[in-house]
Write a protein that holds these residues in place. Structure first.
Motif, PDB file in Angstrom:
ATOM      1  N   LEU A 162       0.824  -1.196   0.026  1.00 43.75           N
ATOM      2  CA  LEU A 162       0.103  -0.105  -0.009  1.00 43.75           C
ATOM      3  C   LEU A 162       0.744   1.230   0.063  1.00 43.75           C
ATOM      4  O   LEU A 162       1.862   1.189   0.868  1.00 43.75           O
ATOM      5  N   GLY A 163       0.469   2.081  -0.857  1.00 46.49           N
ATOM      6  CA  GLY A 163       1.287   3.481  -1.146  1.00 46.49           C
ATOM      7  C   GLY A 163       0.485   4.639  -0.492  1.00 46.49           C
ATOM      8  O   GLY A 163      -0.214   4.571   0.413  1.00 46.49           O
ATOM      9  N   THR A 164       0.594   5.847  -1.157  1.00 38.30           N
ATOM     10  CA  THR A 164       0.086   6.917  -0.864  1.00 38.30           C
ATOM     11  C   THR A 164      -1.656   6.920  -0.922  1.00 38.30           C
ATOM     12  O   THR A 164      -1.971   6.489  -1.609  1.00 38.30           O
ATOM     13  N   LYS A 165      -2.145   7.587   0.065  1.00 32.82           N
ATOM     14  CA  LYS A 165      -3.598   7.676   0.244  1.00 32.82           C
ATOM     15  C   LYS A 165      -4.063   9.093  -0.922  1.00 32.82           C
ATOM     16  O   LYS A 165      -3.184   9.994  -0.534  1.00 32.82           O
ATOM     17  N   MET A 166      -4.965   8.759  -1.848  1.00 32.54           N
ATOM     18  CA  MET A 166      -5.257   9.948  -2.579  1.00 32.54           C
ATOM     19  C   MET A 166      -6.973  10.132  -2.644  1.00 32.54           C
ATOM     20  O   MET A 166      -7.609   9.356  -2.456  1.00 32.54           O
ATOM     21  N   SER A 167      -7.221  11.499  -2.771  1.00 32.75           N
ATOM     22  CA  SER A 167      -8.525  12.021  -2.743  1.00 32.75           C
ATOM     23  C   SER A 167      -8.808  11.782  -4.407  1.00 32.75           C
ATOM     24  O   SER A 167      -8.218  12.389  -4.954  1.00 32.75           O
ATOM     25  N   THR A 168      -9.881  11.370  -4.432  1.00 40.25           N
ATOM     26  CA  THR A 168     -10.412  11.255  -5.935  1.00 40.25           C
ATOM     27  C   THR A 168     -11.831  10.977  -6.124  1.00 40.25           C
ATOM     28  O   THR A 168     -12.596  10.827  -5.099  1.00 40.25           O
ATOM     29  N   SER A 169     -12.339  10.882  -7.600  1.00 46.43           N
ATOM     30  CA  SER A 169     -13.814  10.599  -7.650  1.00 46.43           C
ATOM     31  C   SER A 169     -13.908   9.177  -8.158  1.00 46.43           C
ATOM     32  O   SER A 169     -13.119   8.455  -8.467  1.00 46.43           O
ATOM     33  N   VAL A 170     -15.058   8.574  -7.656  1.00 49.75           N
ATOM     34  CA  VAL A 170     -15.662   7.432  -7.982  1.00 49.75           C
ATOM     35  C   VAL A 170     -17.058   7.409  -8.422  1.00 49.75           C
ATOM     36  O   VAL A 170     -17.737   8.172  -7.698  1.00 49.75           O
ATOM     37  N   TYR A 171     -17.300   6.545  -9.417  1.00 51.11           N
ATOM     38  CA  TYR A 171     -18.944   6.537  -9.807  1.00 51.11           C
ATOM     39  C   TYR A 171     -19.480   5.143  -8.967  1.00 51.11           C
ATOM     40  O   TYR A 171     -19.228   3.952  -8.913  1.00 51.11           O
ATOM     41  N   VAL A 172     -20.441   5.547  -7.960  1.00 48.37           N
ATOM     42  CA  VAL A 172     -21.169   4.754  -7.024  1.00 48.37           C
ATOM     43  C   VAL A 172     -22.541   4.221  -7.716  1.00 48.37           C
ATOM     44  O   VAL A 172     -23.199   5.336  -8.057  1.00 48.37           O
ATOM     45  N   PHE A 173     -22.907   3.170  -7.792  1.00 49.83           N
ATOM     46  CA  PHE A 173     -24.183   2.715  -8.334  1.00 49.83           C
ATOM     47  C   PHE A 173     -25.059   3.036  -7.463  1.00 49.83           C
ATOM     48  O   PHE A 173     -25.171   2.841  -6.326  1.00 49.83           O
ATOM     49  N   LEU A 174     -26.335   3.628  -7.819  1.00 52.01           N
ATOM     50  CA  LEU A 174     -27.495   3.831  -7.067  1.00 52.01           C
ATOM     51  C   LEU A 174     -28.666   3.075  -7.190  1.00 52.01           C
ATOM     52  O   LEU A 174     -29.656   3.188  -6.387  1.00 52.01           O
ATOM     53  N   VAL A 175     -28.655   1.980  -8.060  1.00 56.16           N
ATOM     54  CA  VAL A 175     -29.992   0.995  -8.082  1.00 56.16           C
ATOM     55  C   VAL A 175     -29.689  -0.450  -7.517  1.00 56.16           C
ATOM     56  O   VAL A 175     -29.377  -1.300  -8.174  1.00 56.16           O
ATOM     57  N   ALA A 176     -29.569  -0.391  -6.321  1.00 54.65           N
ATOM     58  CA  ALA A 176     -29.436  -1.579  -5.379  1.00 54.65           C
ATOM     59  C   ALA A 176     -30.161  -2.967  -5.820  1.00 54.65           C
ATOM     60  O   ALA A 176     -29.655  -3.827  -5.700  1.00 54.65           O
ATOM     61  N   ALA A 177     -31.189  -2.498  -6.175  1.00 47.33           N
ATOM     62  CA  ALA A 177     -32.387  -3.850  -6.714  1.00 47.33           C
ATOM     63  C   ALA A 177     -31.683  -4.378  -8.021  1.00 47.33           C
ATOM     64  O   ALA A 177     -31.954  -5.516  -8.371  1.00 47.33           O
ATOM     65  N   ALA A 178     -30.838  -3.874  -8.662  1.00 50.53           N
ATOM     66  CA  ALA A 178     -30.276  -4.318  -9.952  1.00 50.53           C
ATOM     67  C   ALA A 178     -29.006  -5.193  -9.870  1.00 50.53           C
ATOM     68  O   ALA A 178     -28.189  -5.638 -10.856  1.00 50.53           O
ATOM     69  N   LEU A 179     -28.485  -5.265  -8.660  1.00 52.14           N
ATOM     70  CA  LEU A 179     -27.046  -6.267  -8.205  1.00 52.14           C
ATOM     71  C   LEU A 179     -27.235  -7.294  -8.103  1.00 52.14           C
ATOM     72  O   LEU A 179     -28.314  -7.874  -7.521  1.00 52.14           O
ATOM     73  N   GLU A 180     -26.397  -8.210  -8.692  1.00 51.53           N
ATOM     74  CA  GLU A 180     -26.126  -9.505  -8.261  1.00 51.53           C
ATOM     75  C   GLU A 180     -25.390 -10.104  -7.116  1.00 51.53           C
ATOM     76  O   GLU A 180     -24.652  -8.947  -6.563  1.00 51.53           O
ATOM     77  N   LYS A 181     -25.355 -11.049  -6.588  1.00 52.63           N
ATOM     78  CA  LYS A 181     -24.669 -11.339  -5.145  1.00 52.63           C
ATOM     79  C   LYS A 181     -23.210 -11.388  -5.446  1.00 52.63           C
ATOM     80  O   LYS A 181     -22.409 -11.131  -4.560  1.00 52.63           O
ATOM     81  N   ARG A 182     -22.854 -12.147  -6.896  1.00 51.91           N
ATOM     82  CA  ARG A 182     -21.451 -12.119  -6.909  1.00 51.91           C
ATOM     83  C   ARG A 182     -20.703 -10.965  -7.580  1.00 51.91           C
ATOM     84  O   ARG A 182     -21.254  -9.949  -7.906  1.00 51.91           O
TER      85      ARG A 182
END
Length: 167
Positions: free
Chosen positions: A113-133
């Motif tokens: 593990l190296g440096t911690k960085m602040s950045t952007s990530v795209y988080v999914f909003l539709v929990a019902a569409a997720l598979e378990k795996r």
């Protein structure tokens, strides 16, 4: 926003061919364009990457105790970020997170593990569409990469990327 000009990607965009196709319309742009960006392995803690039902791409959702290995990208312009926002569409929300880069240890074999960085990530909003795996990047590369890296991207009215088919 901190982390401007950077993003953590964890799915199809980890493939530089897909990233460059989305941001520049060319899966293999000139070296001068390629040199504008760095791609560093990184870890996002307390998130999990799931498969999205009936889709080739994954979803990242907050889940304490889990982590996602992905890629920290630098050199993003406002135009790149706008194209990434459009590509991700309304199912995702861009959020600021901290990721930790992965670096080679002194022997060059082991990652640490190296440096911690602040950045952007795209988080999914539709929990019902997720598979378990969990979504598998290597499976994507083997089974779907050829379709995703064709470089002939179009976007529908919802901002979702699609590959245009020749008539």
């Amino acid at each position: 926003m901190s982390g401007e000009g950077t993003a953590f990607v964890y799915g199809t965009l980890m493939a530089t061919e897909v990233f460059f196709s989305v941001c520049y319309g060319d899966k293999n742009p000139p070296q001068a364009i390629r040199d504008l960006h760095t791609f560093t392995p990184a870890i996002l803690q307390d998130y999990c990457r799931h498969r999205v039902q009936f889709a080739d791409y994954p979803a990242a959702v907050p889940e304490p105790g889990h982590s996602i290995r992905g890629v920290y990208i630098t050199g993003l312009t406002d135009a790149n970020i706008e194209k990434l926002d459009y590509f991700e569409g309304s199912e995702y929300e861009r959020r600021t997170v901290k990721v930790q880069t992965l670096e080679k240890s002194g022997s060059g074999e082991k990652e640490v593990l190296g440096t911690k960085m602040s950045t952007s990530v795209y988080v999914f909003l539709v929990a019902a569409a997720l598979e378990k795996r969990e979504w598998d990047y290597e499976e994507f590369r083997r089974e779907k990469m050829q379709i995703w890296a064709r470089g002939d991207w179009t976007f529908d009215d919802d901002g979702k990327a699609a590959v245009s088919c020749p008539v």
